[in-house]
Write a protein that holds these residues in place. Structure first.
Motif, PDB file in Angstrom:
ATOM      1  N   GLY A 191       0.805  -1.215   0.000  1.00  0.00           N
ATOM      2  CA  GLY A 191       0.000   0.000   0.000  1.00  0.00           C
ATOM      3  C   GLY A 191       0.833   1.258   0.000  1.00  0.00           C
ATOM      4  O   GLY A 191       0.428   2.283  -0.573  1.00  0.00           O
ATOM      5  N   GLU A 192       2.001   1.204   0.633  1.00  0.00           N
ATOM      6  CA  GLU A 192       2.901   2.360   0.679  1.00  0.00           C
ATOM      7  C   GLU A 192       3.775   2.450  -0.576  1.00  0.00           C
ATOM      8  O   GLU A 192       4.566   3.388  -0.716  1.00  0.00           O
ATOM      9  CB  GLU A 192       3.788   2.276   1.911  1.00  0.00           C
ATOM     10  N   GLY A 193       3.644   1.485  -1.481  1.00  0.00           N
ATOM     11  CA  GLY A 193       4.435   1.513  -2.706  1.00  0.00           C
ATOM     12  C   GLY A 193       5.884   1.111  -2.520  1.00  0.00           C
ATOM     13  O   GLY A 193       6.725   1.380  -3.382  1.00  0.00           O
ATOM     14  N   LEU A 194       6.195   0.437  -1.403  1.00  0.00           N
ATOM     15  CA  LEU A 194       7.573   0.030  -1.148  1.00  0.00           C
ATOM     16  C   LEU A 194       7.942  -1.254  -1.879  1.00  0.00           C
ATOM     17  O   LEU A 194       9.117  -1.492  -2.179  1.00  0.00           O
ATOM     18  CB  LEU A 194       7.797  -0.151   0.354  1.00  0.00           C
ATOM     19  N   ILE A 195       6.946  -2.080  -2.144  1.00  0.00           N
ATOM     20  CA  ILE A 195       7.165  -3.308  -2.907  1.00  0.00           C
ATOM     21  C   ILE A 195       6.040  -3.458  -3.923  1.00  0.00           C
ATOM     22  O   ILE A 195       4.953  -2.910  -3.740  1.00  0.00           O
ATOM     23  CB  ILE A 195       7.219  -4.564  -2.006  1.00  0.00           C
ATOM     24  N   ILE A 196       6.300  -4.206  -4.979  1.00  0.00           N
ATOM     25  CA  ILE A 196       5.318  -4.458  -6.034  1.00  0.00           C
ATOM     26  C   ILE A 196       5.218  -5.957  -6.241  1.00  0.00           C
ATOM     27  O   ILE A 196       6.216  -6.630  -6.537  1.00  0.00           O
ATOM     28  CB  ILE A 196       5.735  -3.760  -7.345  1.00  0.00           C
ATOM     29  N   ASP A 197       4.028  -6.490  -6.037  1.00  0.00           N
ATOM     30  CA  ASP A 197       3.800  -7.929  -6.166  1.00  0.00           C
ATOM     31  C   ASP A 197       3.865  -8.336  -7.630  1.00  0.00           C
ATOM     32  O   ASP A 197       3.151  -7.790  -8.474  1.00  0.00           O
ATOM     33  CB  ASP A 197       2.436  -8.277  -5.568  1.00  0.00           C
ATOM     34  N   MET A 198       4.722  -9.310  -7.912  1.00  0.00           N
ATOM     35  CA  MET A 198       4.846  -9.828  -9.271  1.00  0.00           C
ATOM     36  C   MET A 198       4.612 -11.336  -9.258  1.00  0.00           C
ATOM     37  O   MET A 198       5.461 -12.123  -9.688  1.00  0.00           O
ATOM     38  CB  MET A 198       6.217  -9.484  -9.858  1.00  0.00           C
ATOM     39  N   ASP A 199       3.437 -11.741  -8.740  1.00  0.00           N
ATOM     40  CA  ASP A 199       3.042 -13.155  -8.729  1.00  0.00           C
ATOM     41  C   ASP A 199       4.045 -14.032  -7.994  1.00  0.00           C
ATOM     42  O   ASP A 199       4.725 -14.878  -8.577  1.00  0.00           O
ATOM     43  CB  ASP A 199       2.857 -13.677 -10.166  1.00  0.00           C
ATOM     44  N   SER A 238       0.028  -1.262  -9.574  1.00  0.00           N
ATOM     45  CA  SER A 238       0.534  -1.135  -8.211  1.00  0.00           C
ATOM     46  C   SER A 238       0.256   0.262  -7.673  1.00  0.00           C
ATOM     47  O   SER A 238      -0.053   1.192  -8.412  1.00  0.00           O
ATOM     48  CB  SER A 238       2.050  -1.392  -8.179  1.00  0.00           C
ATOM     49  N   GLY A 239       0.395   0.404  -6.347  1.00  0.00           N
ATOM     50  CA  GLY A 239       0.230   1.714  -5.724  1.00  0.00           C
ATOM     51  C   GLY A 239       1.538   2.468  -5.613  1.00  0.00           C
ATOM     52  O   GLY A 239       1.588   3.540  -5.008  1.00  0.00           O
ATOM     53  N   ALA A 240       2.601   1.917  -6.197  1.00  0.00           N
ATOM     54  CA  ALA A 240       3.912   2.556  -6.094  1.00  0.00           C
ATOM     55  C   ALA A 240       4.012   3.734  -7.056  1.00  0.00           C
ATOM     56  O   ALA A 240       3.281   3.829  -8.042  1.00  0.00           O
ATOM     57  CB  ALA A 240       5.010   1.537  -6.405  1.00  0.00           C
ATOM     58  N   ASP A 241       4.944   4.631  -6.735  1.00  0.00           N
ATOM     59  CA  ASP A 241       5.161   5.788  -7.600  1.00  0.00           C
ATOM     60  C   ASP A 241       6.108   5.400  -8.739  1.00  0.00           C
ATOM     61  O   ASP A 241       7.126   6.042  -8.978  1.00  0.00           O
ATOM     62  CB  ASP A 241       5.728   6.961  -6.800  1.00  0.00           C
TER      63      ASP A 241
END
Length: 373
Positions: A198-206, A267-270
């Protein structure tokens, strides 16, 4: 027997010494004997009471806490607090916190309580003091409180914050789900992972996660994987192509090898698709193989080394016959002949690239001519 103000000052000094050694806390039950011994060892003639009874001590400490002239705060019965931050005497707090976070990315309130040897009832209070000082950062995950390194702790000790810890633990900019669970190591692991996403620190890639702060490392690995195909594409294009074509090339090559572009979109990341493409291109521009130079003013991307070799070879081929007989020639006449021949060259697959390549060959050829005159 009630203490005189001068006696209270003595008790205040002793209390402050004790709290400084215990991160601001004074537990009467724990330090009763020490407090009484120190008090009664002070110069007797200044004290109205030669001894300090338990009841006198408790009453005196309550009075200190209620008196606005003193900094002691009563938290609850038998427990007092002397703000180590407000008094500038936070002995050992940052050092202890650094130890807490040395091998842990996330800690619980209970971890903090144990580290500072606090009573269970005081853990939340002290955690709030640490938060107020930006020594820890609260993670809103599930029904419990979790904490990581705060900005002030990072500044004062150099300890990595969440971004730094994630980056340090990643491999080529990624963490597997198992690695991330091990790094977090708290009961509500899924809640903390949700917070990080949620904070955009990581991005889930399956099943694995791209670490946002390690995008450069991820891009470096991608650039290494793409290198041979990018090199062949530039070779086929004449070692120079429009930047739009270069962007499309990198994007398509990434999509062949990774699902990152599909996941950053949602994703919610920037970070977005363009950020990833540019990160890979930056790796080539910083000395990658192949080393690609982007000419912003011309909107061209050039594979530097092979392009330079091509320019040198073409310039030499064109000037060599011109320089065989210099009897009636001038530098200007030879340059004019050179330009006529260059106009017939088709060196790249794009008009803009071809125009640039012709210019470079002409300039190098003219340099070779000038060297002979």
């Amino acid at each position: 027997m009630p203490l005189r103000p001068v006696d209270r000052d003595v008790l205040e000094d002793i209390s402050q010494d004790i709290t400084q050694a215990n991160y601001g806390f004074l537990y009467v039950d724990r330090v009763r004997d020490d407090l009484k011994d120190q008090y009664q060892s002070r110069e007797k003639r200044r004290l109205k009471a030669p001894k300090l009874s338990n009841s006198d001590m408790k009453e005196a400490l309550r009075d200190l806490a209620e008196d606005e002239n003193y900094s002691l705060e009563r938290i609850r019965s038998g427990v007092f607090y002397w703000d180590p931050f407000g008094s500038g005497t936070r002995t050992g707090i940052t050092e202890r916190l650094k130890g807490v976070f040395r091998d842990q990315m996330v800690v619980t309130t209970e971890d903090l309580r144990k580290a500072f040897d606090l009573a269970h009832e005081d853990a939340d209070f002290f955690a709030s003091q640490l938060r107020r000082q930006n020594l820890v950062m609260r993670i809103a995950a599930g029904s419990r409180d979790y904490y990581s390194v705060g900005s002030r702790l990072k500044e004062e000790t150099g300890e990595d914050d969440l971004k730094g810890k994630l980056k340090r633990r990643s491999t080529h900019g990624k963490l597997s789900h198992g690695q991330l669970e091990e790094a977090i190591s708290v009961a509500a692991t899924s809640d903390v992972i949700g917070y990080l996403q949620g904070e955009g620190l990581i991005i889930d890639m399956d099943g694995e996660y791209l670490v946002r702060s390690a995008l450069d490392e991820f891009a470096e690995k991608l650039a290494d994987d793409l290198g041979d195909d990018v090199s062949r594409a530039f070779d086929d294009a004449g070692n120079v192509m429009p930047t739009g074509e270069y962007d499309s090339l990198i994007e398509s090559e990434i999509e062949v090898r990774s699902n990152v572009l599909a996941h950053v979109r949602s994703s919610g990341a920037d970070v977005d698709k363009r950020d990833v493409v540019e990160a890979v291109q930056d790796e080539y521009g910083e000395g990658g193989d192949p080393h690609i130079e982007v000419l912003e003013a011309r909107s061209l991307a050039v594979a530097a080394e092979p392009f330079d070799r091509m320019v040198e070879a073409r310039a030499e081929d064109l000037t060599r016959p011109l320089l065989q007989d210099l009897t009636a020639a001038t530098a200007d006449s030879l340059k004019s002949e050179l330009r006529e021949e260059i106009e017939e060259l088709h060196l790249t697959t794009s008009d803009a690239g071809n125009a640039y390549a012709r210019t470079q060959v002409r300039e190098r050829g003219e340099e070779l001519i000038d060297e002979r005159f």
